[in-house]
Design an enzyme around this catalytic site. Sequence first.
Site, PDB file in Angstrom:
ATOM      1  N   THR A  99       0.802  -1.232   0.000  1.00  0.00           N
ATOM      2  CA  THR A  99       0.000   0.000   0.000  1.00  0.00           C
ATOM      3  C   THR A  99       0.833   1.280   0.000  1.00  0.00           C
ATOM      4  O   THR A  99       1.972   1.293   0.493  1.00  0.00           O
ATOM      5  CB  THR A  99      -0.900  -0.009   1.263  1.00  0.00           C
ATOM      6  OG1 THR A  99      -1.537   1.257   1.400  1.00  0.00           O
ATOM      7  CG2 THR A  99      -0.103  -0.244   2.532  1.00  0.00           C
ATOM      8  N   TYR A 123      -2.657   0.092  10.169  1.00  0.00           N
ATOM      9  CA  TYR A 123      -2.694  -0.612   8.873  1.00  0.00           C
ATOM     10  C   TYR A 123      -1.348  -0.500   8.158  1.00  0.00           C
ATOM     11  O   TYR A 123      -0.752  -1.505   7.760  1.00  0.00           O
ATOM     12  CB  TYR A 123      -3.818  -0.018   8.032  1.00  0.00           C
ATOM     13  CG  TYR A 123      -3.831  -0.417   6.581  1.00  0.00           C
ATOM     14  CD1 TYR A 123      -4.311  -1.659   6.174  1.00  0.00           C
ATOM     15  CD2 TYR A 123      -3.403   0.470   5.583  1.00  0.00           C
ATOM     16  CE1 TYR A 123      -4.356  -2.012   4.828  1.00  0.00           C
ATOM     17  CE2 TYR A 123      -3.451   0.132   4.242  1.00  0.00           C
ATOM     18  CZ  TYR A 123      -3.924  -1.108   3.868  1.00  0.00           C
ATOM     19  OH  TYR A 123      -3.967  -1.445   2.538  1.00  0.00           O
TER      20      TYR A 123
END
Length: 291
Positions: A99, A123
């Site tokens: 990501t 995250y």
Amino acid sequence: MKVLVAGGQGQLGRQLQEVHPHGVQGEFRGRDQLDITDATNVREVVGEARPDVLINAAVMPVEACESNPDVARQINVVGPRNLAEACRDFNVHLIHLSTDYVFNGRGCLPYQIDDPTGPIQAYGRSKLEGEQAVFGAHDRVTVVRTAWLYSKFGTNFMRTMLRLMGERDKLTVIDDQVGTPTWAKPLAEFLWAMARSSAPTGIFHWTDAGVASWYDFAVAIRGEAVRAGLLDSSAARVLPISTAEYSGTTNRPHFSVLDKSKAWAWLREQAPDVRVRHWTESLQEALTSLT
Ligand SMILES: NC(=O)c1ccc[n+]([C@@H]2O[C@H](COP(=O)([O-])OP(=O)(O)OC[C@H]3O[C@@H](n4cnc5c(N)ncnc54)[C@H](OP(=O)(O)O)[C@@H]3O)[C@@H](O)[C@H]2O)c1
């Protein structure tokens, strides 16, 4: 050739199924058939399937990680490590998704692959550790960092906006977080191209081209959806707000545009049929495909 997809029922997993190329045997496993946090299950499945390539599209998503960092670590770190170890033992190439949120978002130029990382939420921290775990366990690993994914599958910004725009008079959307809206379909095509051509190892960045704030993205969704007949002109108006005015609790980077030059150079050489699209072009196509 055979490709096994972990997280095969998620947004990207289903998009991979939809553009699954002829001549490649694809196995798309949901969590019930392949739980990446269970090392024994992973070894059994990989050992039985004996794929050439394994694509890991399984993840614990952003908001859930914040409230459950231990579970996030299991899914985003231990799971990828389990996959990498099984891939090492059965000589399988692993393509693992990561990501833009591995960066802190204080930059103002597209992030290069080797720019310093510095995630600012649970995250991103777990995804960064996941990258390190797969590279630490196996040599034949490709990590593809992507961002701001949407598609007709699962829960994503485009689908949420379409729903809310049909229900409300107005919507407020953050205008001081900038990145690149990315249709999952071209990403899936890129991943299949990599899987089919003995994927290079290392980190790649992949998003659609161009730059937008969430507000820009929402305005474009409204405009294209009205044009495509998915919404009528009474759909909610979109108003910009700052991150500070927004009620969300998860820290998100203000700037997370990725430099894609390595992926695009690779495509030009290895898979020129896979087309790089500007995000507005992708959005138009994605919405048209819903009509
Ligand atoms: N979505 C984005 O905007 C975005 C942005 C940047 C990067 N990415 C990356 O892109 C990849 C794919 O994301 P996505 O949007 O497709 O995510 P998604 O729609 O949330 O799908 C993730 C899938 O993983 C499954 N899963 C969760 N725990 C699992 C486990 N223990 N074993 C096996 N499967 C498990 C989930 O199953 P359940 O439904 O049963 O939980 C779900 O089907 C991820 O690596 C993500 O980090 C996504």
